[in-house]
Enzyme design. Structure first.
Site, PDB file in Angstrom:
ATOM      1  N   ASP A  15     145.034 -13.214   1.079  1.00  0.00           N
ATOM      2  CA  ASP A  15     143.838 -13.838   1.656  1.00  0.00           C
ATOM      3  C   ASP A  15     143.023 -14.580   0.587  1.00  0.00           C
ATOM      4  O   ASP A  15     142.828 -14.072  -0.525  1.00  0.00           O
ATOM      5  CB  ASP A  15     142.984 -12.720   2.287  1.00  0.00           C
ATOM      6  CG  ASP A  15     142.087 -13.218   3.391  1.00  0.00           C
ATOM      7  OD1 ASP A  15     142.441 -14.222   4.033  1.00  0.00           O
ATOM      8  OD2 ASP A  15     141.039 -12.586   3.622  1.00  0.00           O
ATOM      9  N   HIS A  16     142.545 -15.760   0.933  1.00  0.00           N
ATOM     10  CA  HIS A  16     141.592 -16.526   0.098  1.00  0.00           C
ATOM     11  C   HIS A  16     141.998 -16.653  -1.366  1.00  0.00           C
ATOM     12  O   HIS A  16     141.183 -16.414  -2.269  1.00  0.00           O
ATOM     13  CB  HIS A  16     140.200 -15.885   0.160  1.00  0.00           C
ATOM     14  CG  HIS A  16     139.514 -16.110   1.464  1.00  0.00           C
ATOM     15  ND1 HIS A  16     139.014 -17.325   1.847  1.00  0.00           N
ATOM     16  CD2 HIS A  16     139.265 -15.246   2.488  1.00  0.00           C
ATOM     17  CE1 HIS A  16     138.480 -17.216   3.053  1.00  0.00           C
ATOM     18  NE2 HIS A  16     138.625 -15.973   3.473  1.00  0.00           N
TER      19      HIS A  16
ATOM     20  N   ASN B 225     140.033 -12.172  11.421  1.00  0.00           N
ATOM     21  CA  ASN B 225     139.963 -11.467  10.137  1.00  0.00           C
ATOM     22  C   ASN B 225     138.814 -10.454  10.079  1.00  0.00           C
ATOM     23  O   ASN B 225     137.665 -10.801  10.345  1.00  0.00           O
ATOM     24  CB  ASN B 225     139.703 -12.472   9.010  1.00  0.00           C
ATOM     25  CG  ASN B 225     140.893 -13.345   8.706  1.00  0.00           C
ATOM     26  OD1 ASN B 225     141.925 -13.272   9.359  1.00  0.00           O
ATOM     27  ND2 ASN B 225     140.765 -14.190   7.703  1.00  0.00           N
ATOM     28  N   VAL B 226     139.161  -9.234   9.679  1.00  0.00           N
ATOM     29  CA  VAL B 226     138.135  -8.188   9.524  1.00  0.00           C
ATOM     30  C   VAL B 226     138.309  -7.536   8.150  1.00  0.00           C
ATOM     31  O   VAL B 226     139.371  -6.986   7.850  1.00  0.00           O
ATOM     32  CB  VAL B 226     138.295  -7.096  10.609  1.00  0.00           C
ATOM     33  CG1 VAL B 226     137.262  -5.994  10.399  1.00  0.00           C
ATOM     34  CG2 VAL B 226     138.170  -7.693  12.002  1.00  0.00           C
TER      35      VAL B 226
ATOM     36  N   HIS C  85     137.490 -16.519  10.446  1.00  0.00           N
ATOM     37  CA  HIS C  85     137.047 -15.737   9.284  1.00  0.00           C
ATOM     38  C   HIS C  85     135.705 -15.094   9.605  1.00  0.00           C
ATOM     39  O   HIS C  85     134.999 -15.530  10.511  1.00  0.00           O
ATOM     40  CB  HIS C  85     136.925 -16.652   8.060  1.00  0.00           C
ATOM     41  CG  HIS C  85     138.257 -16.986   7.476  1.00  0.00           C
ATOM     42  ND1 HIS C  85     138.807 -16.279   6.436  1.00  0.00           N
ATOM     43  CD2 HIS C  85     139.177 -17.909   7.828  1.00  0.00           C
ATOM     44  CE1 HIS C  85     139.996 -16.768   6.160  1.00  0.00           C
ATOM     45  NE2 HIS C  85     140.261 -17.767   6.996  1.00  0.00           N
ATOM     46  N   GLY C  86     135.358 -14.054   8.829  1.00  0.00           N
ATOM     47  CA  GLY C  86     134.035 -13.441   9.012  1.00  0.00           C
ATOM     48  C   GLY C  86     133.935 -12.640  10.295  1.00  0.00           C
ATOM     49  O   GLY C  86     132.946 -12.719  11.022  1.00  0.00           O
TER      50      GLY C  86
ATOM     51  N   THR D  50     134.920  -6.538   5.895  1.00  0.00           N
ATOM     52  CA  THR D  50     133.731  -5.731   5.584  1.00  0.00           C
ATOM     53  C   THR D  50     133.666  -4.466   6.434  1.00  0.00           C
ATOM     54  O   THR D  50     133.352  -3.381   5.931  1.00  0.00           O
ATOM     55  CB  THR D  50     132.460  -6.585   5.805  1.00  0.00           C
ATOM     56  OG1 THR D  50     132.591  -7.752   4.985  1.00  0.00           O
ATOM     57  CG2 THR D  50     131.200  -5.838   5.434  1.00  0.00           C
TER      58      THR D  50
ATOM     59  N   HIS E  12     131.349 -14.430   5.969  1.00  0.00           N
ATOM     60  CA  HIS E  12     131.906 -13.195   5.406  1.00  0.00           C
ATOM     61  C   HIS E  12     130.779 -12.204   5.115  1.00  0.00           C
ATOM     62  O   HIS E  12     129.675 -12.614   4.759  1.00  0.00           O
ATOM     63  CB  HIS E  12     132.632 -13.500   4.087  1.00  0.00           C
ATOM     64  CG  HIS E  12     133.878 -14.305   4.254  1.00  0.00           C
ATOM     65  ND1 HIS E  12     134.133 -15.437   3.539  1.00  0.00           N
ATOM     66  CD2 HIS E  12     134.956 -14.126   5.059  1.00  0.00           C
ATOM     67  CE1 HIS E  12     135.322 -15.925   3.883  1.00  0.00           C
ATOM     68  NE2 HIS E  12     135.836 -15.154   4.806  1.00  0.00           N
ATOM     69  N   GLY E  13     131.074 -10.928   5.226  1.00  0.00           N
ATOM     70  CA  GLY E  13     130.078  -9.898   4.881  1.00  0.00           C
ATOM     71  C   GLY E  13     129.187  -9.580   6.068  1.00  0.00           C
ATOM     72  O   GLY E  13     129.567  -9.785   7.218  1.00  0.00           O
TER      73      GLY E  13
HETATM   74  P1  13P Z   1     134.398 -10.037   7.101  1.00  0.00           P
HETATM   75  O1  13P Z   1     134.262  -9.448   5.735  1.00  0.00           O
HETATM   76  O2  13P Z   1     133.131 -10.626   7.598  1.00  0.00           O
HETATM   77  O3  13P Z   1     135.007  -9.089   8.056  1.00  0.00           O
HETATM   78  O4  13P Z   1     135.385 -11.290   6.969  1.00  0.00           O
HETATM   79  C1  13P Z   1     136.730 -11.068   6.678  1.00  0.00           C
HETATM   80  C2  13P Z   1     137.455 -12.328   6.395  1.00  0.00           C
HETATM   81  O5  13P Z   1     137.197 -13.367   6.947  1.00  0.00           O
HETATM   82  C3  13P Z   1     138.539 -12.254   5.415  1.00  0.00           C
HETATM   83  O6  13P Z   1     139.140 -13.483   5.183  1.00  0.00           O
END
Ligand code: 13P
Length: 292
Positions: free
Chosen positions: A82-83, A237-238, A215-216, A240, A181-182
């Site tokens: 990821d990323h 995507n999960v 994302h996020g 946090t 994110h977060g």
């Molecule tokens: P969160 O941390 O908000 O769950 O986002 C995860 C994410 O997008 C990872 O690429």
């Protein structure tokens, strides 16, 4: 052996309007919990590592554990980097056995983002069976080494999406649409569902060619999650949320058992709590029973 490419998994999800949970891990206990949860729900699932945990655990260790667990089950699973902003590390992980690679060039200008993403796509496609995710626009918040202030976040331009996808050669596309994110700083984040829908139409009609990634995923309301899926998000995507489950369940267990020095019992508790959360996500994303 249930290891499949992310694209194969996500084309089906896009067509049938559900999303596959893509869960970030920092430990092998979480990896086991995710696979157990997905097996219990008969759901396809994506395990992902950001770059820091991949380097910390070592990508060869992540791949070995992933393969050992995946070999025991028959649900479709894949392993995603990821990323990653480092082209060379993308290639290392692809060589070692990650099945999906995200090159994150969202901080670069348009041409440079295309150039480096294309390099990763060409490399992964030449190996065979490895699919690639790219991102356009910027997602605010913190995800591993990527930090974007909300004022600096830029939503993805739908007109540019088509060109980006064509020229970068990617298989999956993560457009920035206002998710972060977060932990969300506001109770009602402004998500541009219309933009997501437009990008979906542009890339995926009449046939699904490039599934879209949200994302996020932590902290959005359930109606928002469903709306994102209806508008074309098929990889959700999960990260946090699972970090909180890991830390909170650890604190809870340690507080309840201050004199117990048996890490196996702690791991078991964390695994159970993580698994319950995975099952919650699978229900919400509509992927239960989709492991065909
Ligand atoms: P969160 O941390 O908000 O769950 O986002 C995860 C994410 O997008 C990872 O690429």
């Amino acid at each position: 052996m249930a290891i499949v490419s992310a694209k194969e998994m996500l084309v089906k999800a896009s067509q049938e309007k559900y999303a596959v949970g893509a869960f970030n891990i920092t430990s092998v206990v979480q990896m086991g919990a995710i696979i157990e949860g997905a097996v219990a729900k008969n759901a396809p699932v994506i395990i992902q590592t950001s770059v820091t945990p991949a380097r910390f655990l070592k990508p060869e260790v992540v791949v070995a554990v992933f393969k050992a667990l995946a070999n025991e089950v028959s649900i479709p699973v894949c392993l995603h980097l990821d990323h990653c902003t480092d082209v060379d590390f993308c290639k290392i992980c692809a060589d070692l056995g990650y099945t999906n690679i995200m090159f994150d060039g969202s901080h670069l200008d348009f041409e440079e983002n295309i150039r480096r993403t294309r390099e990763v796509s060409d490399y992964c496609h030449a190996i065979g069976g490895i699919t690639v995710e790219g991102e356009l626009g910027t997602v605010s918040g913190v995800e591993d080494q990527i930090k974007v202030a909300s004022d600096d976040a830029q939503l993805c331009d739908p007109e540019k999406s088509f060109e980006f996808v064509e020229r970068s050669g990617i298989d999956l596309f993560g457009p920035a649409i206002g998710t972060a994110h977060g932990i969300y700083q506001t109770e009602n984040p402004v998500i541009d569902f219309k933009r997501l829908g437009e990008i979906y139409q542009m890339l995926n009609t009449p046939l699904v060619k490039t599934p879209l990634v949200v994302h996020g995923g932590t902290g959005l309301s359930e109606p928002t999650v469903r709306n994102l899926i209806q508008n074309g998000g098929s990889k959700y995507n999960v990260s946090t949320n699972l970090k909180y489950i890991l830390m909170d369940s650890t604190h809870e267990y340690m507080t309840g058992h201050p004199k117990e020095y048996d890490p196996g019992k702690l791991d078991k508790h964390v695994k159970m709590e993580t698994r319950k959360r995975i099952e919650y996500w699978i229900d919400l994303l509509g992927s239960e029973g989709k492991a065909l």
